[in-house]
Design a protein around this motif. Structure first.
Motif, short mmCIF file in Angstrom:
data_model
loop_
_atom_site.label_atom_id
_atom_site.label_comp_id
_atom_site.label_asym_id
_atom_site.label_seq_id
_atom_site.Cartn_x
_atom_site.Cartn_y
_atom_site.Cartn_z
N GLU A 82 0.82 -1.21 0.00
CA GLU A 82 0.00 0.00 0.00
C GLU A 82 0.85 1.26 0.00
OE1 GLU A 82 -2.17 3.41 1.30
OE2 GLU A 82 -0.71 2.43 2.62
N ASP A 83 2.01 1.23 0.65
CA ASP A 83 2.83 2.45 0.70
C ASP A 83 3.42 2.81 -0.67
OD1 ASP A 83 4.57 0.28 0.93
OD2 ASP A 83 5.81 1.19 2.47
N ILE A 84 3.61 1.83 -1.54
CA ILE A 84 4.07 2.15 -2.90
C ILE A 84 2.92 2.76 -3.70
CG2 ILE A 84 4.86 1.16 -5.10
CD1 ILE A 84 6.72 -0.63 -3.52
N SER A 85 1.73 2.18 -3.59
CA SER A 85 0.56 2.75 -4.28
C SER A 85 0.31 4.17 -3.80
CB SER A 85 -0.69 1.90 -4.02
OG SER A 85 -0.54 0.63 -4.57
N ARG A 86 0.44 4.38 -2.49
CA ARG A 86 0.20 5.71 -1.93
C ARG A 86 1.26 6.70 -2.42
NH1 ARG A 86 -0.54 9.70 0.97
NH2 ARG A 86 -1.06 10.24 3.03
N ALA A 87 2.51 6.26 -2.54
CA ALA A 87 3.57 7.14 -3.05
C ALA A 87 3.27 7.55 -4.49
CB ALA A 87 4.93 6.44 -2.95
N VAL A 88 2.75 6.61 -5.28
CA VAL A 88 2.38 6.93 -6.67
C VAL A 88 1.30 8.01 -6.68
CG1 VAL A 88 1.24 5.99 -8.73
CG2 VAL A 88 3.11 4.73 -7.65
N LEU A 89 0.30 7.85 -5.82
CA LEU A 89 -0.76 8.88 -5.73
C LEU A 89 -0.18 10.22 -5.26
CD1 LEU A 89 -3.72 6.91 -4.11
CD2 LEU A 89 -3.76 8.10 -6.32
N ALA A 90 0.64 10.18 -4.23
CA ALA A 90 1.15 11.41 -3.61
C ALA A 90 2.10 12.18 -4.52
CB ALA A 90 1.84 11.08 -2.28
N HIS A 91 2.74 11.52 -5.46
CA HIS A 91 3.66 12.28 -6.32
C HIS A 91 2.91 13.21 -7.26
CE1 HIS A 91 3.34 9.93 -10.13
NE2 HIS A 91 4.05 10.92 -10.66
N GLY A 92 1.60 13.02 -7.38
CA GLY A 92 0.78 13.91 -8.19
C GLY A 92 0.02 14.95 -7.38
N TRP A 93 0.39 15.08 -6.10
CA TRP A 93 -0.31 16.01 -5.22
C TRP A 93 -0.33 17.42 -5.81
CZ3 TRP A 93 2.04 19.52 -1.30
CH2 TRP A 93 1.07 20.13 -0.49
N SER A 94 -1.47 18.03 -5.76
CA SER A 94 -1.73 19.40 -6.22
C SER A 94 -1.77 19.52 -7.75
CB SER A 94 -0.75 20.41 -5.62
OG SER A 94 0.54 20.30 -6.18
N ILE A 95 -1.55 18.41 -8.45
CA ILE A 95 -1.61 18.42 -9.91
C ILE A 95 -2.81 17.59 -10.37
CG2 ILE A 95 -0.39 17.87 -12.05
CD1 ILE A 95 2.22 18.02 -10.33
N CYS A 96 -2.81 16.33 -9.94
CA CYS A 96 -3.89 15.42 -10.34
C CYS A 96 -4.36 14.55 -9.17
CB CYS A 96 -3.44 14.53 -11.50
SG CYS A 96 -1.94 13.59 -11.14
N SER A 97 -3.84 14.82 -7.99
CA SER A 97 -4.17 14.02 -6.81
C SER A 97 -4.28 14.94 -5.59
CB SER A 97 -3.07 12.98 -6.56
OG SER A 97 -3.22 12.38 -5.31
N ASP A 98 -5.16 14.59 -4.68
CA ASP A 98 -5.26 15.35 -3.44
C ASP A 98 -4.59 14.62 -2.28
OD1 ASP A 98 -7.07 13.32 -3.09
OD2 ASP A 98 -8.79 14.60 -2.67
N VAL A 99 -3.80 13.59 -2.59
CA VAL A 99 -3.07 12.83 -1.58
C VAL A 99 -1.74 13.55 -1.32
CG1 VAL A 99 -1.99 10.63 -0.99
CG2 VAL A 99 -4.15 10.66 -2.26
N LYS A 100 -1.64 14.17 -0.14
CA LYS A 100 -0.44 14.93 0.20
C LYS A 100 0.68 13.99 0.64
CE LYS A 100 1.23 18.66 3.12
NZ LYS A 100 0.92 19.66 4.13
#
Length: 192
Positions: A82-100
């Motif tokens: 899950e932490d790898i999936s979350r890192a993928v989401l977080a690298h798009g924070w403020s661009i295409c993701s709201d995962v900080k």
């Protein structure tokens, strides 16, 4: 973690055919491993996050708001932690993701994704086309030229460096040093 690097590269290539995207993934992978080794992170895990961070890039170009979301889902479905999936989401924070970005791995990935592109582009305009003789001051000079690598969001990199927290010059230096380890694989140097 039972996911091998070869399996991850195979999965990346399943969804990405453009060699430029593969080279970007290899650059981010090397950079993540370099940072992990100096920050006490799990280098194998950080490298996998770097290698797979843009797995959905080619498949989401018609719907850019889905970038990172599709990739995170694919990785979860493939059994990645899950932490790898979350890192993928977080690298798009403020661009295409709201995962900080919260963990060190997420903060570094968020920061170096764009910066690797700037450093590589700075190397490619040098006579040597190499990072071996590239210095922080050269990257900083190119940084100030807004027309140079105009697609690179410099504010995002600064925000990421502040989150790590690490001086921007140190982040740039570590990216250069990391890329020296994979120069040939990412298309730099004598063969570029």
């Amino acid at each position: 973690m039972d996911m091998s690097r070869n399996q991850a590269l195979e999965l990346l290539r399943k969804y990405n055919k453009d060699e430029g995207h593969i080279k970007h993934a290899l650059a981010v992978e090397a950079t993540m491993g370099f940072f992990a080794s100096r920050m006490g992170g799990d280098a194998a895990k950080w490298k996998l996050a770097g290698l797979l961070h843009d797995i959905d890039w080619e498949m989401t170009q018609e719907n850019p708001e889905k970038h990172t979301h599709e990739g995170a889902k694919w990785l979860a479905d493939a059994g990645y932690p899950e932490d790898i999936s979350r890192a993928v989401l977080a690298h798009g924070w403020s661009i295409c993701s709201d995962v900080k970005p919260e963990s060190d791995m997420e903060k570094v990935l968020f920061t170096v994704d764009e910066l690797t592109g700037l450093v590589i582009t700075a190397a490619l305009v040098r006579p040597s086309r190499s990072v071996m003789d590239l210095e922080v001051k050269s990257v900083k000079k190119k940084w100030k030229d807004k027309a140079f690598a105009r697609g690179v969001d410099r504010d995002l990199i600064v925000k990421g460096a502040e989150m790590i927290p690490m001086p921007l010059d140190t982040v740039i230096e570590w990216v250069i040093l990391a890329l020296r380890e994979v120069e040939a694989e990412i298309g730099l140097g004598a063969g570029a």
